[in-house]
Every structure is written in structure tokens, then in C-alpha cells.
Design an enzyme around this catalytic site. Structure first.
Site, PDB file in Angstrom:
ATOM      1  CD  GLU A 100      -2.825   0.938   2.578  1.00 50.14           C
ATOM      2  OE1 GLU A 100      -3.133  -0.221   2.967  1.00 50.14           O
ATOM      3  OE2 GLU A 100      -3.246   1.971   3.118  1.00 50.14           O
ATOM      4  CG  ASP A 102      -1.824   4.658   2.790  1.00 49.38           C
ATOM      5  OD1 ASP A 102      -2.514   4.137   1.935  1.00 49.38           O
ATOM      6  OD2 ASP A 102      -1.610   4.155   3.914  1.00 49.38           O
ATOM      7  CD  GLU A 104      -5.084   7.773   5.499  1.00 52.65           C
ATOM      8  OE1 GLU A 104      -6.124   7.114   5.444  1.00 52.65           O
ATOM      9  OE2 GLU A 104      -4.319   7.758   6.484  1.00 52.65           O
TER      10      GLU A 104
END
Ligand SMILES: *[C@@H]1O[C@H](CO)[C@@H](O)[C@H](O)[C@H]1NC(C)=O
Ligand SMILES: *[C@@H]1O[C@H](CO)[C@@H](O)[C@H](O)[C@H]1NC(C)=O
Length: 288
Positions: A100, A102, A104
Site C-alpha cells: 500500500e 498512502d 491521506e
């Protein structure tokens, strides 16, 4: 918030953000996966909006799966009092030892800065958070958030300015993201348990619905995965696939140092309280 900055650098950065490439069409590229009508594709597929109210957030995912690529998305974040909201934009594979990458965006009270939170998971292990303030108001306008993911490195960029590099550290025993195809996901959700001032500031539901805006998704340079588990990937981009070996040149390294010096607010590789027995191995490859 960090204050020192160079206006000439900023001018260059703004120019580079205007060079957003050919837009892909959201009708063709993504599926809205949740939110019961709160996610919308508008303007003939040029614009996508996610919204969050007290009952639900919303989200979408890419139709394509990728095994390496360069992806850009332009995002305009929830304006005004966005405290407690989280807008996430990430790549993720399936299964219990997933990979993953990310981005955010942690909202804040009006006038207080968003935090851009980043993380990298390899084979199900994350705990590699780095957080940044931005050098602009991300709710005023669209800005470009990019991921370069090739076999040697992952580079997170904002308006063409690298903010974080995660290098392939297999030689020192750190699994790298290179075997599992990933899809792009994005969502707007209630993260007020932790997002703003560590969870102290909750969502003000009188301001709902909260809305984030997306446009100009670009995955033109990527290796597209087809055929499930036993599948294979086919790569686009320049004919020599130079991007598969792309690295930061000295100019880009200088820009990244500028961001990390002035805007980085958290780096797991500096968090001695959290890692009293020694930092994760890949931290030894980080110069800043
Ligand atoms: C919100 O604003 C406060 C006060 O300026 C700041 O400490 C915090 O880092 C900001 N961002 C988030 C997501 O909490
Ligand atoms: C450095 O890399 C950036 C981003 O890829 C590129 O735009 C720029 O032209 C390069 N500069 C030099 C001096 O090669």
C-alpha cells in the site's frame, strides 16, 4: 507551521502544477464503490466529487490494476471547517500481506493547516508514517498529487515537487512493493477519532455535507495488470520505459530537501520514543 520559504521556488512550483496532462475520463477509469449516491461523476466524466455527511462517507476505485506506474490526480480538498474529515488517496493490493502507498489529507478548523499524512506498507507491514504541512491552501484550488512507483523507488510528489522517497531496501532485508498489483482507491470518511490534533477536534456536523473534488486523473505511464493472480502486466510510457529507472536529479533533490526542512511535521525515522531499540532498517537510507 513552518514559515521560511523561497518565493522564486514557489513560482516555479505553481507553473509546474499548470502542466497537468491529458485528462482521463472518470466514467471509463473508476467505479464508485460506496456512499449510496454521495460520490458523483460530473461534467461528462471530467469531475468527480466525494461527500461525507453524518450517515456515510463515499469512495471510488480504479478499474485498472497496476504493477508499477506514474499516477497523477488533481484534488481540491474539503474547504472551511474540515476538522475530523479524512480524504484518502492510495494504492493498495489485496490479501493479508498487502502492499500500500498512502496519501491521506487530515482536515482542520477553518484557517488551520491540513496535514498530508503518508505511509508505505510492504507485505502487510506499515508503520512508516511521514506527515507534512502544505505550502499552499489545498482547499483553494486543485493541486496535483503524484506517485512514481518503479522497481527501485516510490516517490510522492505534490505539484511536481517530491516530498518523500521510499527506496527499495531489499538488500538490507526490507520487503519491497514489486510483486502485488495494486488498484487506486479514494475515499472521504469520518476520521475524527484521530485525524485532527490527534483526535481532540471532532467533526462539526452542522457544516455537512463535506465535499472533495477530483479531476485530471492520469495513469498514461504505467504497467497495467490483467488476468488475476496468474496475470501479467503490460507497460506504457515512453518506448524505452525510462520511467522504470527514473530517479531524483539534483534539482528535484534540492526541492525535496526544501519541503522536508520547512514543512515536514512528523517522520517515523526520527521518532525515538516509538523506536527505542532502533529505527526500522530502511531509515538508514534516508538522508533527511
Ligand atoms: C490543525 O491545526 C493545529 C493548530 O494550528 C495544528 O497543530 C495541527 O497540526 C493542524 N492539523 C491537524 C490535522 O491536526
Ligand atoms: C530534473 O527532474 C525534473 C522532474 O523530473 C525535470 O522536470 C527537470 O527537467 C530535471 N532537471 C534536470 C536539470 O535534469
Amino acid at each position: 507551521m513552518a514559515s521560511s520559504s523561497s518565493s522564486s521556488l514557489i513560482t516555479i512550483f505553481l507553473l509546474s502544477s499548470a502542466l497537468a496532462a491529458c485528462a482521463a475520463n472518470f466514467y471509463q477509469n473508476v467505479d464508485i464503490t460506496w456512499g449510496d449516491g454521495r460520490a458523483k461523476i460530473l461534467n461528462n466524466g471530467d469531475l468527480l466529487t466525494l461527500s461525507l455527511d453524518k450517515s456515510s462517507g463515499s469512495g471510488f476505485q480504479s478499474r485498472n490494476q497496476y504493477l508499477f506506474g506514474k499516477m497523477d490526480m488533481q484534488i481540491k480538498l474539503v474547504p472551511g471547517n474540515s476538522a475530523g474529515t479524512v480524504t484518502s488517496y492510495y494504492l493498495k493490493s489485496l490479501g493479508s500481506s498487502w502492499d500500500e502507498i498512502d496519501f491521506e489529507f487530515l482536515g482542520n478548523l477553518s484557517g488551520d493547516p491540513y496535514i498530508l499524512h503518508t505511509n508505505v506498507f510492504s507485505e502487510g507491514k506499515g508503520n512508516r508514517e511521514q506527515q507534512f504541512y502544505l505550502w499552499f491552501d489545498p482547499t483553494d484550488n486543485f493541486h496535483t498529487y503524484s506517485i512514481l512507483w518503479n522497481p527501485q523507488r516510490i516517490i510522492f510528489s505534490v505539484d511536481g515537487i517530491p516530498i518523500r522517497e521510499f527506496k527499495n531496501a531489499e538488500s538490507i532485508g526490507v520487503p519491497y512493493l514489486k510483486n502485488q498489483p495494486m488498484r487506486i482507491y479514494s475515499s472521504l470518511w469520518n476520521g475524527d477519532q484521530w485525524a485532527t490534533k490527534g483526535g481532540l477536534v471532532k467533526i462539526d456536523w452542522t457544516k455537512a455535507p463535506f465535499t472533495a473534488f477530483y479531476r485530471n486523473f492520469n495513469d498514461a505511464t504505467a504497467c497495467f495488470w490483467s488476468g488475476g493472480n496468474a496475470g501479467k502486466s503490460s507497460c506504457t510510457g515512453s518506448s524505452d520505459h525510462a520511467w522504470m529507472n527514473e530517479q531524483l536529479n539534483t534539482t528535484s533533490q534540492e526541492k525535496m530537501r526544501w519541503v522536508r526542512k520547512n514543512y515536514m511535521v512528523y517522520n517515523y525515522c526520527n521518532d525515538i520514543k516509538r523506536f527505542p531499540l532502533g529505527f526500522p532498517a530502511e531509515c538508514s537510507l534516508l538522508k533527511t
